[in-house]
Design an enzyme around this catalytic site. Structure first.
Site, PDB file in Angstrom:
ATOM      1  N   SER A  52     -10.306  -5.259 -80.473  1.00 31.55           N
ATOM      2  CA  SER A  52     -11.255  -4.233 -80.053  1.00 31.55           C
ATOM      3  C   SER A  52     -11.650  -4.448 -78.602  1.00 31.55           C
ATOM      4  O   SER A  52     -11.673  -5.591 -78.110  1.00 31.55           O
ATOM      5  CB  SER A  52     -12.496  -4.358 -80.945  1.00 31.55           C
ATOM      6  OG  SER A  52     -13.569  -3.652 -80.409  1.00 31.55           O
ATOM      7  N   TYR A  93     -19.760  -9.493 -85.110  1.00 27.85           N
ATOM      8  CA  TYR A  93     -18.517  -8.740 -85.303  1.00 27.85           C
ATOM      9  C   TYR A  93     -17.584  -8.936 -84.104  1.00 27.85           C
ATOM     10  O   TYR A  93     -16.393  -9.227 -84.256  1.00 27.85           O
ATOM     11  CB  TYR A  93     -18.818  -7.241 -85.488  1.00 27.85           C
ATOM     12  CG  TYR A  93     -17.592  -6.385 -85.323  1.00 27.85           C
ATOM     13  CD1 TYR A  93     -16.634  -6.318 -86.331  1.00 27.85           C
ATOM     14  CD2 TYR A  93     -17.340  -5.684 -84.133  1.00 27.85           C
ATOM     15  CE1 TYR A  93     -15.477  -5.570 -86.167  1.00 27.85           C
ATOM     16  CE2 TYR A  93     -16.195  -4.937 -83.959  1.00 27.85           C
ATOM     17  CZ  TYR A  93     -15.270  -4.881 -84.983  1.00 27.85           C
ATOM     18  OH  TYR A  93     -14.126  -4.151 -84.808  1.00 27.85           O
ATOM     19  N   LYS A 114     -13.578 -10.795 -83.589  1.00 26.15           N
ATOM     20  CA  LYS A 114     -12.369 -10.269 -82.937  1.00 26.15           C
ATOM     21  C   LYS A 114     -11.906 -11.264 -81.870  1.00 26.15           C
ATOM     22  O   LYS A 114     -10.713 -11.566 -81.745  1.00 26.15           O
ATOM     23  CB  LYS A 114     -12.647  -8.899 -82.308  1.00 26.15           C
ATOM     24  CG  LYS A 114     -12.923  -7.816 -83.325  1.00 26.15           C
ATOM     25  CD  LYS A 114     -11.707  -7.561 -84.205  1.00 26.15           C
ATOM     26  CE  LYS A 114     -11.983  -6.626 -85.352  1.00 26.15           C
ATOM     27  NZ  LYS A 114     -10.941  -6.606 -86.373  1.00 26.15           N
TER      28      LYS A 114
HETATM   29  P1  NAD Z   1     -12.329   0.576 -92.172  1.00 22.49           P
HETATM   30  O1  NAD Z   1     -13.524  -0.128 -92.681  1.00 22.49           O
HETATM   31  O2  NAD Z   1     -12.210   2.034 -92.439  1.00 22.49           O
HETATM   32  O3  NAD Z   1     -10.987  -0.151 -92.652  1.00 22.49           O
HETATM   33  C1  NAD Z   1     -10.927  -1.516 -92.922  1.00 22.49           C
HETATM   34  C2  NAD Z   1     -10.337  -1.660 -94.298  1.00 22.49           C
HETATM   35  O4  NAD Z   1     -10.225  -3.058 -94.622  1.00 22.49           O
HETATM   36  C3  NAD Z   1     -11.182  -1.032 -95.397  1.00 22.49           C
HETATM   37  O5  NAD Z   1     -10.364  -0.187 -96.176  1.00 22.49           O
HETATM   38  C4  NAD Z   1     -11.705  -2.201 -96.220  1.00 22.49           C
HETATM   39  O6  NAD Z   1     -11.857  -1.876 -97.583  1.00 22.49           O
HETATM   40  C5  NAD Z   1     -10.616  -3.233 -95.970  1.00 22.49           C
HETATM   41  N1  NAD Z   1     -11.031  -4.641 -96.084  1.00 22.49           N
HETATM   42  C6  NAD Z   1     -12.059  -5.266 -95.481  1.00 22.49           C
HETATM   43  N2  NAD Z   1     -12.065  -6.571 -95.783  1.00 22.49           N
HETATM   44  C7  NAD Z   1     -11.007  -6.786 -96.608  1.00 22.49           C
HETATM   45  C8  NAD Z   1     -10.472  -7.928 -97.255  1.00 22.49           C
HETATM   46  N3  NAD Z   1     -11.045  -9.122 -97.152  1.00 22.49           N
HETATM   47  N4  NAD Z   1      -9.364  -7.772 -98.021  1.00 22.49           N
HETATM   48  C9  NAD Z   1      -8.778  -6.552 -98.159  1.00 22.49           C
HETATM   49  N5  NAD Z   1      -9.237  -5.449 -97.569  1.00 22.49           N
HETATM   50  C10 NAD Z   1     -10.341  -5.550 -96.795  1.00 22.49           C
HETATM   51  O7  NAD Z   1     -12.271   0.314 -90.586  1.00 22.49           O
HETATM   52  P2  NAD Z   1     -11.344   0.949 -89.489  1.00 22.49           P
HETATM   53  O8  NAD Z   1     -12.202   1.734 -88.578  1.00 22.49           O
HETATM   54  O9  NAD Z   1     -10.162   1.568 -90.108  1.00 22.49           O
HETATM   55  O10 NAD Z   1     -10.934  -0.365 -88.708  1.00 22.49           O
HETATM   56  C11 NAD Z   1      -9.708  -1.048 -88.968  1.00 22.49           C
HETATM   57  C12 NAD Z   1      -9.690  -2.291 -88.104  1.00 22.49           C
HETATM   58  O11 NAD Z   1      -9.811  -1.919 -86.734  1.00 22.49           O
HETATM   59  C13 NAD Z   1     -10.838  -3.255 -88.379  1.00 22.49           C
HETATM   60  O12 NAD Z   1     -10.351  -4.586 -88.260  1.00 22.49           O
HETATM   61  C14 NAD Z   1     -11.817  -2.948 -87.265  1.00 22.49           C
HETATM   62  O13 NAD Z   1     -12.622  -4.050 -86.961  1.00 22.49           O
HETATM   63  C15 NAD Z   1     -10.876  -2.618 -86.126  1.00 22.49           C
HETATM   64  N6  NAD Z   1     -11.485  -1.751 -85.105  1.00 22.49           N
HETATM   65  C16 NAD Z   1     -12.103  -0.606 -85.472  1.00 22.49           C
HETATM   66  C17 NAD Z   1     -12.694   0.190 -84.489  1.00 22.49           C
HETATM   67  C18 NAD Z   1     -13.436   1.443 -84.869  1.00 22.49           C
HETATM   68  O14 NAD Z   1     -14.286   1.896 -84.077  1.00 22.49           O
HETATM   69  N7  NAD Z   1     -13.168   2.062 -86.015  1.00 22.49           N
HETATM   70  C19 NAD Z   1     -12.631  -0.177 -83.140  1.00 22.49           C
HETATM   71  C20 NAD Z   1     -11.970  -1.368 -82.814  1.00 22.49           C
HETATM   72  C21 NAD Z   1     -11.399  -2.150 -83.806  1.00 22.49           C
HETATM   73  C1  WQD Z   2     -20.806   5.406 -78.538  1.00 28.35           C
HETATM   74  C2  WQD Z   2     -21.924   5.925 -77.661  1.00 28.35           C
HETATM   75  C3  WQD Z   2     -24.109   5.081 -78.208  1.00 28.35           C
HETATM   76  C4  WQD Z   2     -24.664   7.093 -82.020  1.00 28.35           C
HETATM   77  C5  WQD Z   2     -18.660   0.524 -81.276  1.00 28.35           C
HETATM   78  C6  WQD Z   2     -18.515  -0.957 -81.421  1.00 28.35           C
HETATM   79  C7  WQD Z   2     -17.191  -1.410 -80.879  1.00 28.35           C
HETATM   80  C8  WQD Z   2     -16.042  -0.617 -81.513  1.00 28.35           C
HETATM   81  C9  WQD Z   2     -16.275   0.856 -81.453  1.00 28.35           C
HETATM   82  C10 WQD Z   2     -15.171  -1.804 -83.356  1.00 28.35           C
HETATM   83  C11 WQD Z   2     -22.937   4.843 -77.271  1.00 28.35           C
HETATM   84  C12 WQD Z   2     -24.047   6.579 -78.382  1.00 28.35           C
HETATM   85  C13 WQD Z   2     -24.133   6.636 -80.832  1.00 28.35           C
HETATM   86  C14 WQD Z   2     -25.740   8.019 -81.985  1.00 28.35           C
HETATM   87  C15 WQD Z   2     -25.660   7.965 -79.582  1.00 28.35           C
HETATM   88  N1  WQD Z   2     -15.916  -0.916 -82.903  1.00 28.35           N
HETATM   89  N2  WQD Z   2     -24.630   7.063 -79.636  1.00 28.35           N
HETATM   90  N3  WQD Z   2     -26.188   8.428 -80.749  1.00 28.35           N
HETATM   91  O1  WQD Z   2     -20.989   1.318 -79.292  1.00 28.35           O
HETATM   92  O2  WQD Z   2     -19.077   2.187 -77.883  1.00 28.35           O
HETATM   93  O3  WQD Z   2     -18.591   0.874 -79.892  1.00 28.35           O
HETATM   94  O4  WQD Z   2     -17.578   1.166 -81.971  1.00 28.35           O
HETATM   95  O5  WQD Z   2     -14.544  -2.632 -82.767  1.00 28.35           O
HETATM   96  O6  WQD Z   2     -17.106  -2.766 -81.159  1.00 28.35           O
HETATM   97  O7  WQD Z   2     -19.578  -1.586 -80.709  1.00 28.35           O
HETATM   98  O8  WQD Z   2     -19.465   3.163 -80.140  1.00 28.35           O
HETATM   99  O9  WQD Z   2     -19.724   5.215 -81.430  1.00 28.35           O
HETATM  100  O10 WQD Z   2     -21.435   3.380 -81.724  1.00 28.35           O
HETATM  101  O11 WQD Z   2     -21.384   4.661 -79.595  1.00 28.35           O
HETATM  102  O12 WQD Z   2     -26.137   8.364 -78.503  1.00 28.35           O
HETATM  103  O13 WQD Z   2     -26.282   8.455 -82.998  1.00 28.35           O
HETATM  104  O14 WQD Z   2     -22.681   6.895 -78.404  1.00 28.35           O
HETATM  105  O15 WQD Z   2     -25.342   4.693 -77.682  1.00 28.35           O
HETATM  106  O16 WQD Z   2     -23.333   5.103 -75.976  1.00 28.35           O
HETATM  107  P1  WQD Z   2     -19.625   1.851 -79.216  1.00 28.35           P
HETATM  108  P2  WQD Z   2     -20.499   4.116 -80.837  1.00 28.35           P
END
Ligand code: NAD
Ligand code: WQD
Length: 341
Positions: free
Chosen positions: A124, A149, A153
């Site tokens: 991330s 979190y 990562k």
């Molecule tokens: P999500 O929660 O929709 O998907 C994660 C999946 O992993 C879920 O289906 C959950 O049930 C499963 N899971 C969690 N722990 C588990 C375990 N121990 N064993 C088996 N399954 C397990 O999240 P997502 O948004 O699809 O994110 C996928 C990956 O990408 C995650 O690692 C997340 O941290 C990373 N990521 C997400 C974002 C985002 O904003 N969505 C941004 C950067 C990184």
């Molecule tokens: C985006 C912008 C908020 C909600 C997060 C995690 C990051 C990654 C992606 C996993 C910010 C603003 C939000 C609301 C708002 N996840 N906001 N009103 O914070 O960039 O990143 O998700 O790896 O680790 O930190 O994303 O979607 O939460 O926020 O004004 O009700 O929207 O303040 O500026 P962020 P976000």
């Protein structure tokens, strides 16, 4: 080829299933359904017309992983499985460290035991910490993470780098996602946050659907063009295609490579609201609210390395992201049907 997707029933995982299946690959999915529905897998099968080998179980359980890999031969794995709610990770850090780190270690052990030494990891932009140097390039020194979190990562990246040092046969691709939004254009799969959402787009969608009265805009006095925070929003299908390219890369290269997956464009919260209203011909009630602790003013990617080496580039526009997010939300106002779950 045949790929293992841990967390493949989740938001990004399910969309990646579609990309991989449509590209002619086979997939095996493992998910403990802690944050997802089995209906997502059924919907992927509906969209693609293909079957998925789906195992419900925990990736921290090495015996279970070994059993799956005894049955299913794969060429590489994508490790999506993890807990991802930033605020929750502050309240229950041990659960986050245990789940997100144990699962990586168990998975790598099980893969190595089956002589599969290729892994793509869901990292991330959060590993850049509170750095505000933009655009963010992969060689930016890793930052100080602002929550457990983020540290999971950061630590998982280090674990995988160390693994490669210990055994150079490993091929490791670290993908640093920026802000994934949107949904598959069919509206059959999308983001289905359980409880209170964590991210902006689900809040926008739930407000548009009338589930929430108004959207709070967290902070309008940042040092950005309109005072609201700037982020690099990327369509989840572009992100999914990035995994396809990363897997193809991992199967022919050894080593550790890190890639940003972002568009390279930053949009403010006000711009997101305006784009959502424009793309979907609706009005979104919103109000300015205090800053949210921990937010940085701006974060957007330099995606040049992924463009050059993976031959990958995000192609969806901001309007596509807003239209597809709303298409999913309006067709599935309460997410996946719970009775089928
Ligand atoms: P999500 O929660 O929709 O998907 C994660 C999946 O992993 C879920 O289906 C959950 O049930 C499963 N899971 C969690 N722990 C588990 C375990 N121990 N064993 C088996 N399954 C397990 O999240 P997502 O948004 O699809 O994110 C996928 C990956 O990408 C995650 O690692 C997340 O941290 C990373 N990521 C997400 C974002 C985002 O904003 N969505 C941004 C950067 C990184
Ligand atoms: C985006 C912008 C908020 C909600 C997060 C995690 C990051 C990654 C992606 C996993 C910010 C603003 C939000 C609301 C708002 N996840 N906001 N009103 O914070 O960039 O990143 O998700 O790896 O680790 O930190 O994303 O979607 O939460 O926020 O004004 O009700 O929207 O303040 O500026 P962020 P976000």
């Amino acid at each position: 080829m045949r790929f293992l997707l841990t967390g493949g029933a989740g938001y990004i995982g399910s969309h990646t299933c579609v990309s991989l299946l449509n590209a002619g690959h086979d997939i095996v999915v493992i998910d403990n359904l802690s944050n997802s529905s089995p209906v997502a897998i059924e919907r992927v099968e509906e969209i693609t017309g293909k079957k998925i080998a789906f195992y419900v179980g925990d990736c921290c359980d090495e015996d279970f992983l070994n059993e799956v890999l005894d049955n299913e031969q794969v060429d590489a794995a994508v490790h999506f499985a993890g807990l991802k709610a930033v605020g929750e990770s502050v309240s229950i850090p041990l659960r986050y460290y245990k789940n997100n780190i144990d699962s990586t270690i168990a998975l790598c052990n099980a893969l190595a035991a089956h002589n599969v030494k290729r892994i793509v990891f869901s990292s991330s932009a959060t590993v850049y910490g509170n750095s505000e140097i933009v655009p963010m390039r992969e060689d930016l020194p890793l930052g100080v993470c602002t929550n457990p979190y983020g540290w999971t990562k950061w630590m998982n990246e280090q674990i995988l780098r160390d693994l490669h040092v210990s055994d150079p046969e490993w091929s490791v691709v670290l993908l640093r996602y920026f802000n994934p939004v949107g949904a598959h254009e069919s509206g059959k799969i999308g983001e289905d946050p359980s409880g209170i959402p964590n991210n902006l787009m689900p809040f926008i969608c739930q407000t548009a659907a009338g589930i929430r009265k108004e959207l709070s805009i967290f902070g309008n006095d940042y040092d950005t063009p309109d005072g609201t925070c700037v982020r690099d929003y990327i369509h989840v299908m572009d992100l999914a295609d990035g995994h396809l390219k990363a897997l193809e890369y991992a199967t022919v290269h050894q080593g550790v490579e890190t890639f940003n997956l972002g568009t390279g464009e930053g949009y403010s919260v006000y711009q997101m609201v305006a784009a959502f209203e424009r793309a979907n011909h609706l009005t979104l009630p919103h109000r300015d609210a205090p800053r949210r602790p921990g937010d940085i003013a701006q974060s957007y990617a330099d995606p040049a390395k992924a463009n050059r080496i993976l031959g990958w580039k995000a192609t969806h526009t901001l309007d596509d992201m807003c239209r597809d997010a709303w298409n999913w939300q309006s067709h599935n106002p309460t997410g996946y049907p719970k009775e089928d779950a």
